[in-house]
Design a protein around this motif. Structure first.
Motif, PDB file in Angstrom:
ATOM      1  N   SER A  58       0.857  -1.194   0.000  1.00 41.81           N
ATOM      2  CA  SER A  58       0.000   0.000   0.000  1.00 41.81           C
ATOM      3  C   SER A  58       0.888   1.237   0.000  1.00 41.81           C
ATOM      4  N   PHE A  59       0.553   2.168  -0.881  1.00 36.69           N
ATOM      5  CA  PHE A  59       1.327   3.404  -1.040  1.00 36.69           C
ATOM      6  C   PHE A  59       0.464   4.608  -0.668  1.00 36.69           C
ATOM      7  N   TYR A  60       1.021   5.488   0.125  1.00 36.60           N
ATOM      8  CA  TYR A  60       0.382   6.767   0.433  1.00 36.60           C
ATOM      9  C   TYR A  60       1.385   7.874   0.141  1.00 36.60           C
ATOM     10  N   ILE A  61       0.959   8.853  -0.640  1.00 32.75           N
ATOM     11  CA  ILE A  61       1.739  10.089  -0.782  1.00 32.75           C
ATOM     12  C   ILE A  61       0.886  11.183  -0.159  1.00 32.75           C
ATOM     13  N   ARG A  62       1.378  11.737   0.912  1.00 34.80           N
ATOM     14  CA  ARG A  62       0.604  12.766   1.620  1.00 34.80           C
ATOM     15  C   ARG A  62       1.357  14.085   1.592  1.00 34.80           C
ATOM     16  N   PHE A  63       0.609  15.148   1.293  1.00 34.80           N
ATOM     17  CA  PHE A  63       1.154  16.496   1.272  1.00 34.80           C
ATOM     18  C   PHE A  63       0.519  17.299   2.404  1.00 34.80           C
ATOM     19  N   ARG A  64       1.339  18.045   3.098  1.00 36.97           N
ATOM     20  CA  ARG A  64       0.829  18.857   4.209  1.00 36.97           C
ATOM     21  C   ARG A  64       0.211  20.141   3.651  1.00 36.97           C
ATOM     22  N   LEU A  80      -9.859  20.981  -5.932  1.00 34.68           N
ATOM     23  CA  LEU A  80      -9.855  20.912  -7.399  1.00 34.68           C
ATOM     24  C   LEU A  80      -8.508  20.391  -7.908  1.00 34.68           C
ATOM     25  N   LEU A  81      -7.419  20.807  -7.271  1.00 40.63           N
ATOM     26  CA  LEU A  81      -6.102  20.323  -7.666  1.00 40.63           C
ATOM     27  C   LEU A  81      -6.006  18.809  -7.503  1.00 40.63           C
ATOM     28  N   GLU A  82      -6.573  18.284  -6.437  1.00 44.10           N
ATOM     29  CA  GLU A  82      -6.613  16.828  -6.250  1.00 44.10           C
ATOM     30  C   GLU A  82      -7.275  16.154  -7.452  1.00 44.10           C
ATOM     31  N   HIS A  83      -8.401  16.705  -7.913  1.00 44.28           N
ATOM     32  CA  HIS A  83      -9.072  16.175  -9.107  1.00 44.28           C
ATOM     33  C   HIS A  83      -8.130  16.218 -10.314  1.00 44.28           C
ATOM     34  N   MET A  84      -7.433  17.342 -10.451  1.00 45.95           N
ATOM     35  CA  MET A  84      -6.641  17.557 -11.658  1.00 45.95           C
ATOM     36  C   MET A  84      -5.454  16.606 -11.773  1.00 45.95           C
ATOM     37  N   PHE A 164      -7.245   2.814  -5.849  1.00 46.75           N
ATOM     38  CA  PHE A 164      -6.635   4.014  -6.439  1.00 46.75           C
ATOM     39  C   PHE A 164      -7.562   5.195  -6.163  1.00 46.75           C
ATOM     40  N   ASN A 165      -7.098   6.133  -5.338  1.00 43.01           N
ATOM     41  CA  ASN A 165      -7.998   7.191  -4.875  1.00 43.01           C
ATOM     42  C   ASN A 165      -7.164   8.361  -4.358  1.00 43.01           C
ATOM     43  N   ALA A 166      -7.872   9.360  -3.892  1.00 41.47           N
ATOM     44  CA  ALA A 166      -7.238  10.525  -3.264  1.00 41.47           C
ATOM     45  C   ALA A 166      -8.265  11.189  -2.369  1.00 41.47           C
ATOM     46  N   PHE A 167      -7.798  12.016  -1.455  1.00 41.51           N
ATOM     47  CA  PHE A 167      -8.723  12.791  -0.628  1.00 41.51           C
ATOM     48  C   PHE A 167      -8.060  14.081  -0.187  1.00 41.51           C
ATOM     49  N   THR A 168      -8.897  15.078   0.003  1.00 38.23           N
ATOM     50  CA  THR A 168      -8.457  16.382   0.498  1.00 38.23           C
ATOM     51  C   THR A 168      -9.188  16.679   1.792  1.00 38.23           C
ATOM     52  N   SER A 169      -8.482  17.118   2.789  1.00 37.60           N
ATOM     53  CA  SER A 169      -9.087  17.534   4.052  1.00 37.60           C
ATOM     54  C   SER A 169      -8.716  18.991   4.307  1.00 37.60           C
ATOM     55  N   GLN A 170      -9.078  19.484   5.458  1.00 36.18           N
ATOM     56  CA  GLN A 170      -8.626  20.812   5.846  1.00 36.18           C
ATOM     57  C   GLN A 170      -7.110  20.856   5.976  1.00 36.18           C
ATOM     58  N   ASP A 171      -6.504  19.735   6.380  1.00 39.27           N
ATOM     59  CA  ASP A 171      -5.105  19.723   6.790  1.00 39.27           C
ATOM     60  C   ASP A 171      -4.134  19.144   5.779  1.00 39.27           C
ATOM     61  N   SER A 172      -4.580  18.223   4.929  1.00 39.71           N
ATOM     62  CA  SER A 172      -3.639  17.538   4.049  1.00 39.71           C
ATOM     63  C   SER A 172      -4.358  16.985   2.822  1.00 39.71           C
ATOM     64  N   THR A 173      -3.540  16.536   1.857  1.00 40.19           N
ATOM     65  CA  THR A 173      -4.042  15.894   0.646  1.00 40.19           C
ATOM     66  C   THR A 173      -3.228  14.635   0.437  1.00 40.19           C
ATOM     67  N   ALA A 174      -3.894  13.523   0.103  1.00 40.62           N
ATOM     68  CA  ALA A 174      -3.190  12.258  -0.059  1.00 40.62           C
ATOM     69  C   ALA A 174      -3.646  11.536  -1.318  1.00 40.62           C
ATOM     70  N   TYR A 175      -2.707  10.811  -1.907  1.00 42.53           N
ATOM     71  CA  TYR A 175      -2.955  10.012  -3.104  1.00 42.53           C
ATOM     72  C   TYR A 175      -2.567   8.575  -2.767  1.00 42.53           C
ATOM     73  N   GLN A 257      -3.720  28.775 -14.121  1.00 39.99           N
ATOM     74  CA  GLN A 257      -2.389  29.263 -13.744  1.00 39.99           C
ATOM     75  C   GLN A 257      -2.248  29.399 -12.227  1.00 39.99           C
ATOM     76  N   ALA A 258      -3.290  29.929 -11.582  1.00 37.49           N
ATOM     77  CA  ALA A 258      -3.231  30.090 -10.125  1.00 37.49           C
ATOM     78  C   ALA A 258      -3.203  28.728  -9.428  1.00 37.49           C
ATOM     79  N   THR A 259      -3.905  27.758  -9.987  1.00 39.67           N
ATOM     80  CA  THR A 259      -3.909  26.413  -9.408  1.00 39.67           C
ATOM     81  C   THR A 259      -2.548  25.755  -9.588  1.00 39.67           C
ATOM     82  N   GLU A 260      -1.920  25.968 -10.742  1.00 39.33           N
ATOM     83  CA  GLU A 260      -0.560  25.459 -10.948  1.00 39.33           C
ATOM     84  C   GLU A 260       0.414  26.094  -9.954  1.00 39.33           C
TER      85      GLU A 260
END
Length: 503
Positions: A58-64, A80-84, A164-175, A257-260
């Motif tokens: 199992s792999f988790y990539i988490r961003f703070r 939205l970035l998580e979707h992209m 295969f999934n991802a989620f966004t919370s108030q605190d972090s984003t993970a893939y 551009q702002a999302t990038e």
């Protein structure tokens, strides 16, 4: 998108067994010495844990980074970035990126003109607007010719992936994804490419998808609307008061551009934790990880959030009208972990709300029949910053939300007056510990919590440290914390009122 709060609760509660005694030896389990920690030269943290029960990893990539990191006017960017990032890269998800890029650039220009014209309101040139809208539709149709739809998901699926999934919370984003153990290099190639060369293709159509998600799952759901209004009232200054999905007016004006730029700012190696749990040999895996992930350039992070929610000067109350049955949410500000009072609040949640023998269910639902449901929840809506302890519920007809509020406060007042018995206190501690041990059988849960601990609190040991913190809680701690935080001037109350019953 998964709800991280739900995931956190499922980990600590799981299937509740009302155990009165659990052998002390059962809790001698430790991850110390088993988790292999490495920091890559660019700042990425790598955590690996060998578990050879099955030939999978199992792999988790988490961003703070989460909704709490968004600037005013850009709410919804993290989500939205998580979707992209499922849309692919310069080599994945495209049939000819050189041609596709030309269309993307033209599309950005048209959208900028379109939104500038729309901002004029009644003075907008309607003919020009129609021309821009038609041009955008043609460009979107042209772009589709170059898109290889869902290519990353297809490759993973063909190689035995699950989850295969991802989620966004108030605190972090993970893939997240789980793969056969001989597919580690495939994962490293794909995920490092997503971080090095992401292409936010189909951005504006996906923005429309998120707007529809908001209309369908938030604006048209009375309880979600109640929660959104409750949080906005409870947090006057801190961004925890903003919705993860974003405010509608912000979503519809987000630009590529702002999302990038948000991606380049916060998806920095210094903000990244890679967690790998399962049938892995760390000595063999680390060279592969270095090969692919160490090439991601180091970036400076912005300064940490300085805004702190000011102390409430008095109770805040709001009413939300909807064609729905009444509902109540009540919240009290409190510190986040690792403050010791947070662990006490978790114990209080257990006393009030764990299972059918809990105080709220037994008294308010079964005995007095005031409520259809009544719950307590600690640590909402996030845990990087001071947060809330919630009491919530739905009154049973003909009882009102106001009656339920009084009943909930009565239970809180009892915590202030009467010490919890030692057997009841130990029962809650055992429930938490038992749930913790049961969940350790899952690679994905372990990967989730190791990444969670390091990303939010700087150390994966936070998970086991928290269990130790629960064990230290005393009956007097419960009374002290209830008296300190569960007071009228620290309270926000939101009531969902059926439209026909509004004054």
């Amino acid at each position: 998108m998964l709800n991280s709060r739900m995931k956190r609760k499922s980990f600590f509660l799981g299937t509740i067994f009302l155990l009165w005694f659990v052998p002390a030896a059962a809790f001698s389990f430790s991850l110390e010495g088993r988790v292999k920690e490495t920091s890559l030269e660019n700042g990425i943290k790598v955590l690996m844990l060998e578990r050879h029960e099955s030939p999978t990893i199992s792999f988790y990539i988490r961003f703070r980074v989460g909704a709490v990191d968004e600037n005013l006017g850009m709410t919804g960017t993290a989500h939205l970035l998580e979707h992209m990032l499922f849309k692919g890269t310069q080599t994945l998800g495209t049939k000819n990126f050189a041609e596709e890029e030309k269309v993307l650039n033209r599309m950005d220009s048209v959208v900028a003109s379109l939104e500038a014209e729309r901002s004029k309101g009644e003075k907008a040139d309607k003919g020009f607007l129609r021309y821009l809208e038609d041009t955008l539709q043609k460009l979107q149709a042209e772009q589709k010719k170059w898109v290889a739809k869902d290519e990353i998901e297809r490759i993973y699926s063909q190689n035995g992936a699950v989850g295969f999934n991802a989620f966004t919370s108030q605190d972090s984003t993970a893939y997240v994804v789980s793969l056969p153990s001989n597919r580690l290099e495939l994962w490293a190639r794909i995920e490092s490419d997503r971080l090095l060369n992401p292409v936010l293709r189909e951005f504006y159509s996906e923005r429309d998808v998120v707007m529809e998600e908001r209309r369908r799952s938030y604006d048209s759901k009375p309880r979600r609307k109640l929660m959104e209004n409750f949080l906005a009232a409870a947090f006057m200054a801190h961004p925890y008061g903003r919705p993860i999905i974003g405010w509608a007016s912000d979503i519809q004006s987000l630009d590529r551009q702002a999302t990038e730029e948000f991606f380049r700012t916060f998806y920095s190696p210094a903000n990244t934790v890679l967690t790998i749990v399962g049938d892995v040999n760390p000595d063999e895996a680390l060279p592969v990880i270095r090969k692919y992930f160490q090439r991601i350039p180091r970036r400076l992070l912005p300064p940490p959030l300085k805004t702190r929610e000011p102390e409430q000067a008095g109770e805040r109350r709001i009413r939300v009208e909807a064609d729905a049955n009444p509902h109540l949410i009540m919240g009290f500000h409190k510190p986040n972990a690792p403050h010791p009072d947070d662990a006490v609040c978790e114990i209080i949640e257990g006393i009030l709300s764990y299972g059918r023998t809990s105080r709220l269910y037994r008294r308010l639902v079964e005995e007095e029949k005031i409520a259809v449901e009544a719950d307590a929840s600690n640590g909402f809506p996030g845990e990087r910053y001071p947060n809330l302890f919630l009491l919530s519920g739905a009154p049973r007809h003909p009882h009102t939300a106001e009656e339920l509020e009084k009943a909930l406060l009565r239970e809180v007042d009892q915590l202030k007056r009467e010490p919890v018995s030692d057997p009841d206190l130990q029962k809650i501690k055992n429930q938490i510990q038992t749930s913790f041990l049961r969940k350790l059988d899952s690679n994905s849960s372990l990967a989730y919590w190791l990444s969670y601990g390091h990303s939010l609190f700087g150390d994966w040991r936070h998970v086991t440290d928290r269990i130790k913190a629960y064990e230290k809680v005393t009956a007097e701690d419960v009374r002290r914390v209830a008296r300190k935080y569960f007071i009228p001037q620290n309270r926000t109350v939101a009531i969902l009122v059926k439209t026909s019953e509004s004054p």
